[in-house]
Design a protein around this motif. Structure first.
Motif, PDB file in Angstrom:
ATOM      1  N   SER A 309     -60.550  -8.120  10.837  1.00 39.29           N
ATOM      2  CA  SER A 309     -61.909  -8.600  11.114  1.00 39.29           C
ATOM      3  C   SER A 309     -62.619  -7.743  12.155  1.00 39.29           C
ATOM      4  CB  SER A 309     -61.875 -10.059  11.585  1.00 39.29           C
ATOM      5  OG  SER A 309     -61.188 -10.164  12.824  1.00 39.29           O
ATOM      6  N   SER A 310     -61.969  -6.679  12.605  1.00 37.77           N
ATOM      7  CA  SER A 310     -62.553  -5.836  13.652  1.00 37.77           C
ATOM      8  C   SER A 310     -63.766  -5.061  13.127  1.00 37.77           C
ATOM      9  CB  SER A 310     -61.511  -4.861  14.188  1.00 37.77           C
ATOM     10  OG  SER A 310     -61.136  -3.923  13.188  1.00 37.77           O
ATOM     11  N   ARG A 311     -64.560  -4.572  14.032  1.00 36.41           N
ATOM     12  CA  ARG A 311     -65.786  -3.867  13.655  1.00 36.41           C
ATOM     13  C   ARG A 311     -65.499  -2.598  12.848  1.00 36.41           C
ATOM     14  NH1 ARG A 311     -70.466  -4.081  18.280  1.00 36.41           N
ATOM     15  NH2 ARG A 311     -70.481  -6.365  18.606  1.00 36.41           N
ATOM     16  N   LEU A 312     -64.552  -1.799  13.309  1.00 36.19           N
ATOM     17  CA  LEU A 312     -64.271  -0.552  12.599  1.00 36.19           C
ATOM     18  C   LEU A 312     -63.713  -0.821  11.209  1.00 36.19           C
ATOM     19  CD1 LEU A 312     -62.697   1.752  15.351  1.00 36.19           C
ATOM     20  CD2 LEU A 312     -65.043   1.733  14.500  1.00 36.19           C
ATOM     21  N   PHE A 313     -62.809  -1.774  11.080  1.00 38.39           N
ATOM     22  CA  PHE A 313     -62.224  -2.078   9.771  1.00 38.39           C
ATOM     23  C   PHE A 313     -63.294  -2.577   8.815  1.00 38.39           C
ATOM     24  CE2 PHE A 313     -59.901  -4.321   6.530  1.00 38.39           C
ATOM     25  CZ  PHE A 313     -58.709  -3.625   6.401  1.00 38.39           C
ATOM     26  N   GLN A 314     -64.122  -3.508   9.285  1.00 36.90           N
ATOM     27  CA  GLN A 314     -65.143  -4.072   8.412  1.00 36.90           C
ATOM     28  C   GLN A 314     -66.193  -3.039   8.010  1.00 36.90           C
ATOM     29  OE1 GLN A 314     -65.579  -7.240   6.962  1.00 36.90           O
ATOM     30  NE2 GLN A 314     -63.393  -7.328   7.491  1.00 36.90           N
ATOM     31  N   ASN A 315     -66.596  -2.202   8.941  1.00 39.33           N
ATOM     32  CA  ASN A 315     -67.662  -1.241   8.661  1.00 39.33           C
ATOM     33  C   ASN A 315     -67.157  -0.059   7.846  1.00 39.33           C
ATOM     34  OD1 ASN A 315     -70.071   0.118   8.629  1.00 39.33           O
ATOM     35  ND2 ASN A 315     -70.318   0.219  10.844  1.00 39.33           N
ATOM     36  N   ILE A 316     -66.092   0.590   8.324  1.00 38.96           N
ATOM     37  CA  ILE A 316     -65.632   1.819   7.679  1.00 38.96           C
ATOM     38  C   ILE A 316     -64.911   1.540   6.365  1.00 38.96           C
ATOM     39  CG2 ILE A 316     -64.076   3.798   7.929  1.00 38.96           C
ATOM     40  CD1 ILE A 316     -64.708   3.747  10.921  1.00 38.96           C
ATOM     41  N   ARG A 317     -64.055   0.520   6.335  1.00 41.22           N
ATOM     42  CA  ARG A 317     -63.297   0.244   5.106  1.00 41.22           C
ATOM     43  C   ARG A 317     -64.002  -0.730   4.170  1.00 41.22           C
ATOM     44  NH1 ARG A 317     -56.971  -1.454   4.021  1.00 41.22           N
ATOM     45  NH2 ARG A 317     -57.385  -2.562   2.078  1.00 41.22           N
ATOM     46  N   GLU A 318     -64.330  -1.914   4.671  1.00 37.75           N
ATOM     47  CA  GLU A 318     -64.846  -2.946   3.781  1.00 37.75           C
ATOM     48  C   GLU A 318     -66.272  -2.674   3.306  1.00 37.75           C
ATOM     49  OE1 GLU A 318     -62.983  -5.144   2.522  1.00 37.75           O
ATOM     50  OE2 GLU A 318     -61.233  -4.861   3.783  1.00 37.75           O
ATOM     51  N   THR A 319     -67.144  -2.243   4.206  1.00 39.62           N
ATOM     52  CA  THR A 319     -68.551  -2.027   3.825  1.00 39.62           C
ATOM     53  C   THR A 319     -68.755  -0.698   3.120  1.00 39.62           C
ATOM     54  OG1 THR A 319     -69.317  -3.404   5.663  1.00 39.62           O
ATOM     55  CG2 THR A 319     -70.921  -1.893   4.681  1.00 39.62           C
ATOM     56  N   HIS A 320     -68.198   0.393   3.697  1.00 40.75           N
ATOM     57  CA  HIS A 320     -68.459   1.725   3.157  1.00 40.75           C
ATOM     58  C   HIS A 320     -67.322   2.290   2.309  1.00 40.75           C
ATOM     59  CE1 HIS A 320     -71.480   1.510   6.429  1.00 40.75           C
ATOM     60  NE2 HIS A 320     -72.181   2.306   5.646  1.00 40.75           N
ATOM     61  N   GLY A 321     -66.135   1.674   2.364  1.00 42.48           N
ATOM     62  CA  GLY A 321     -65.034   2.152   1.537  1.00 42.48           C
ATOM     63  C   GLY A 321     -64.620   3.581   1.814  1.00 42.48           C
ATOM     64  N   LEU A 322     -64.666   3.993   3.075  1.00 43.86           N
ATOM     65  CA  LEU A 322     -64.404   5.397   3.414  1.00 43.86           C
ATOM     66  C   LEU A 322     -62.956   5.664   3.805  1.00 43.86           C
ATOM     67  CD1 LEU A 322     -67.602   6.190   5.537  1.00 43.86           C
ATOM     68  CD2 LEU A 322     -67.120   6.875   3.179  1.00 43.86           C
ATOM     69  N   ALA A 323     -62.188   4.636   4.103  1.00 44.69           N
ATOM     70  CA  ALA A 323     -60.824   4.861   4.588  1.00 44.69           C
ATOM     71  C   ALA A 323     -59.953   3.656   4.256  1.00 44.69           C
ATOM     72  CB  ALA A 323     -60.827   5.113   6.090  1.00 44.69           C
ATOM     73  N   TYR A 324     -58.668   3.906   4.131  1.00 45.75           N
ATOM     74  CA  TYR A 324     -57.697   2.817   3.935  1.00 45.75           C
ATOM     75  C   TYR A 324     -57.187   2.320   5.278  1.00 45.75           C
ATOM     76  CZ  TYR A 324     -53.348   0.418   2.763  1.00 45.75           C
ATOM     77  OH  TYR A 324     -52.342  -0.506   2.681  1.00 45.75           O
ATOM     78  N   SER A 325     -56.748   3.243   6.128  1.00 44.88           N
ATOM     79  CA  SER A 325     -56.212   2.896   7.445  1.00 44.88           C
ATOM     80  C   SER A 325     -57.270   3.132   8.512  1.00 44.88           C
ATOM     81  CB  SER A 325     -54.967   3.744   7.738  1.00 44.88           C
ATOM     82  OG  SER A 325     -54.505   3.527   9.049  1.00 44.88           O
ATOM     83  N   VAL A 326     -57.607   2.077   9.234  1.00 42.79           N
ATOM     84  CA  VAL A 326     -58.577   2.153  10.339  1.00 42.79           C
ATOM     85  C   VAL A 326     -58.011   1.339  11.491  1.00 42.79           C
ATOM     86  CG1 VAL A 326     -60.960   1.792  11.052  1.00 42.79           C
ATOM     87  CG2 VAL A 326     -60.440   2.180   8.640  1.00 42.79           C
ATOM     88  N   HIS A 327     -57.994   1.886  12.684  1.00 45.16           N
ATOM     89  CA  HIS A 327     -57.333   1.184  13.790  1.00 45.16           C
ATOM     90  C   HIS A 327     -57.839   1.694  15.144  1.00 45.16           C
ATOM     91  CE1 HIS A 327     -55.014   4.871  14.509  1.00 45.16           C
ATOM     92  NE2 HIS A 327     -54.970   4.962  13.197  1.00 45.16           N
ATOM     93  N   SER A 328     -57.519   0.937  16.176  1.00 43.85           N
ATOM     94  CA  SER A 328     -57.744   1.385  17.555  1.00 43.85           C
ATOM     95  C   SER A 328     -56.594   0.870  18.400  1.00 43.85           C
ATOM     96  CB  SER A 328     -59.087   0.889  18.105  1.00 43.85           C
ATOM     97  OG  SER A 328     -59.070  -0.518  18.276  1.00 43.85           O
ATOM     98  N   GLY A 329     -56.431   1.420  19.592  1.00 45.08           N
ATOM     99  CA  GLY A 329     -55.339   0.993  20.451  1.00 45.08           C
ATOM    100  C   GLY A 329     -55.508   1.496  21.867  1.00 45.08           C
ATOM    101  N   HIS A 330     -54.726   0.910  22.771  1.00 45.21           N
ATOM    102  CA  HIS A 330     -54.777   1.324  24.172  1.00 45.21           C
ATOM    103  C   HIS A 330     -53.367   1.536  24.684  1.00 45.21           C
ATOM    104  CE1 HIS A 330     -55.132   0.456  28.643  1.00 45.21           C
ATOM    105  NE2 HIS A 330     -55.862   1.538  28.450  1.00 45.21           N
ATOM    106  N   SER A 331     -53.088   2.729  25.195  1.00 48.33           N
ATOM    107  CA  SER A 331     -51.796   3.053  25.802  1.00 48.33           C
ATOM    108  C   SER A 331     -51.967   3.042  27.310  1.00 48.33           C
ATOM    109  CB  SER A 331     -51.309   4.430  25.337  1.00 48.33           C
ATOM    110  OG  SER A 331     -51.116   4.454  23.935  1.00 48.33           O
TER     111      SER A 331
END
Length: 466
Positions: A309-331
């Motif tokens: 439900s994150s912004r990047l997943f919804q926008n890049i994958r669900e809306t535009h269909g540009l990528a399968y794997s979309v993620h973010s993280g903090h080390s």
């Protein structure tokens, strides 16, 4: 005078250096009846257990407060190399015997190396804990480090480096660490390089082991079906023949030699890749482990790219269909942090993906998050925390990280309280602090069109298409 814990229930965690050698202490009592206790042996070795009512298995870890950040130019990759070598045999056991004894009781054993610590772990039935304690401590305190084993395992590590080089996501992540952390030892790759592993001689590896695998740098943690007093007896028995002198309190904890401050320069790095996909990733300085705004940053990360439900997943994958794997993280590390986001896409879509990433970051910096997003992100983090607390391996790992890295141990209720306390304003503030920095971008893909390179460079202020 140093501040000490004053309550027995949900007692504040404190470093082992404040606990007298040879003593035991209750550290924490969970709401589910679990109790956390620590004993500091006279030689400085720490034994920490969490007895969980009703558990039939136990997870055990031997933690060393050493990682890739502790290496020199001559020993790059030594911490991870040692992780491999300690499974090759001891003065009492061959490599086959180590594996066979754990297999014979239906257990599992493995290890991992990070930038700041190394862990050797096993999971067995509660009745078989004596076997796991003896095997894991034998491995970590009495390794042979034979020259023939070093030469044989050298090839295995080089193969692992090759596997890492064949993963565009790994390559992008390593490049971003180096771009954000620059001259910090944290920027070094955990595996080392082909050249450093090939040239590392047995004397260097043995010296690295003797320097870092001292009792005051080690902690043994166990969670599940474990009785603390019996565990301490097992540890004493397993280490009774070792020539370990008593440790002084000042040596009980790892010291960070200097505080490292991340630069925020931004820029683009390109790496050639012969595979069919392109990896687009970006990173910027994050926050250290103990930073007071880190809980807010974890909530922010969930909103941006932490789930479906994150912004990047919804926008890049669900809306535009540009990528399968979309993620973010903090080390987060002792004195620095790296926040990152990434996606895998077709090469000709790299510019579009990066543009959408940057647009989402700009939007949340400018406008902040929605109230419902914050609530959903906090719910996701809280749920994951509680679900993870039902695994003995997760609870064992929390004890280990507290001892050799974070210096902080929270009950599940306390951790949930920290998440619940994060407000919309807190998330907005940390977004402005972290995401306003110029991003470092890493593109791993084929040669690409000049048009795409120019488009990507134009998206980054001060970027270059070279």
């Amino acid at each position: 005078m140093k501040k000490r814990a004053t309550r027995r229930n949900n007692v504040a965690f404190f470093p082992a250096s404040e606990q007298a050698a040879g003593s035991s202490r209750l550290l924490l009592r969970e709401s589910d009846g679990a109790t956390v206790r620590r004993t500091v042996l006279p030689n400085g070795l720490r034994v920490i257990s969490e007895e969980i009512p009703g558990s039939r298995s136990v997870s055990l870890g031997v933690w060393a407060g050493v990682g890739s950040r502790d290496e020199t130019d001559q020993s790059r990759g030594a911490a991870h190399f040692l992780e491999h070598l300690l499974f090759k045999g001891t003065h009492r056991r061959s490599a086959l015997a180590i594996a066979s004894e754990i297999d014979a009781v239906g257990g599992i054993a493995n290890a991992f190396t990070s930038k700041e610590y190394t862990c050797f772990y096993a999971k067995v039935l509660g009745r078989d804990l004596p076997v796991a304690v003896d095997v894991m401590l034998d491995m970590t305190t009495q390794p042979l480090l034979a020259e023939s084993d070093i030469d044989a395992e050298r090839t295995v590590v080089v193969e692992e480096i090759g596997m890492h080089e064949d993963d565009p996501g790994d390559r992008a992540g390593e490049a971003l660490d180096q771009a954000v952390l620059v001259d910090s030892p944290l920027a070094r790759p955990i595996l080392g390089t082909r050249e450093s592993i090939a040239s590392m001689n047995p004397a260097t590896i043995r010296s690295f082991y003797r320097r870092h695998y001292r009792p005051e740098r080690l902690a043994l943690t166990a969670a599940g079906a474990v009785d603390h007093r019996k565990l301490v007896t097992m540890v004493r028995r397993a280490t009774r023949d070792l020539d370990w002198a008593e440790a002084t309190p000042r040596k009980l904890h790892r010291r960070i030699s200097r505080r490292y401050r991340n630069p925020a320069t931004g820029g683009i790095g390109w790496q050639e890749w012969s595979g069919g996909q392109c990896t687009v990733a970006l990173a910027m300085p994050g926050l250290p482990r103990a930073h007071p705004e880190r809980p807010a940053l974890e909530v922010l990360n969930e909103i941006i790219g932490g789930g479906m439900s994150s912004r990047l997943f919804q926008n890049i994958r669900e809306t535009h269909g540009l990528a399968y794997s979309v993620h973010s993280g903090h080390s987060a590390y002792s004195d620095a942090g790296v926040w990152s986001a990434g996606a895998g896409c077709q090469q000709e879509r790299a510019g579009e993906v990066l543009e959408l990433m940057l647009a989402e970051l700009d939007a949340i910096v400018a406008n902040g998050p929605y109230v419902e997003e914050v609530g959903r992100a906090k719910g996701h983090l809280s749920g994951n925390l509680v679900l993870g607390s039902e695994e003995t391996s997760a609870r064992m790992a929390a004890l280990g990280r507290a001892e050799v890295a974070t210096g902080e141990l929270l009950s599940v209720d306390q951790a949930l309280g920290r998440i619940a306390a994060v407000s919309v304003d807190d998330v907005s503030a940390v977004a402005r602090k972290v995401l306003s920095a110029p991003p470092n971008v890493s593109i791993v893909g084929g040669p690409g069109r000049v048009r795409e390179r120019k488009k990507i460079a134009a998206l980054i202020q001060g970027g270059s298409s070279e």
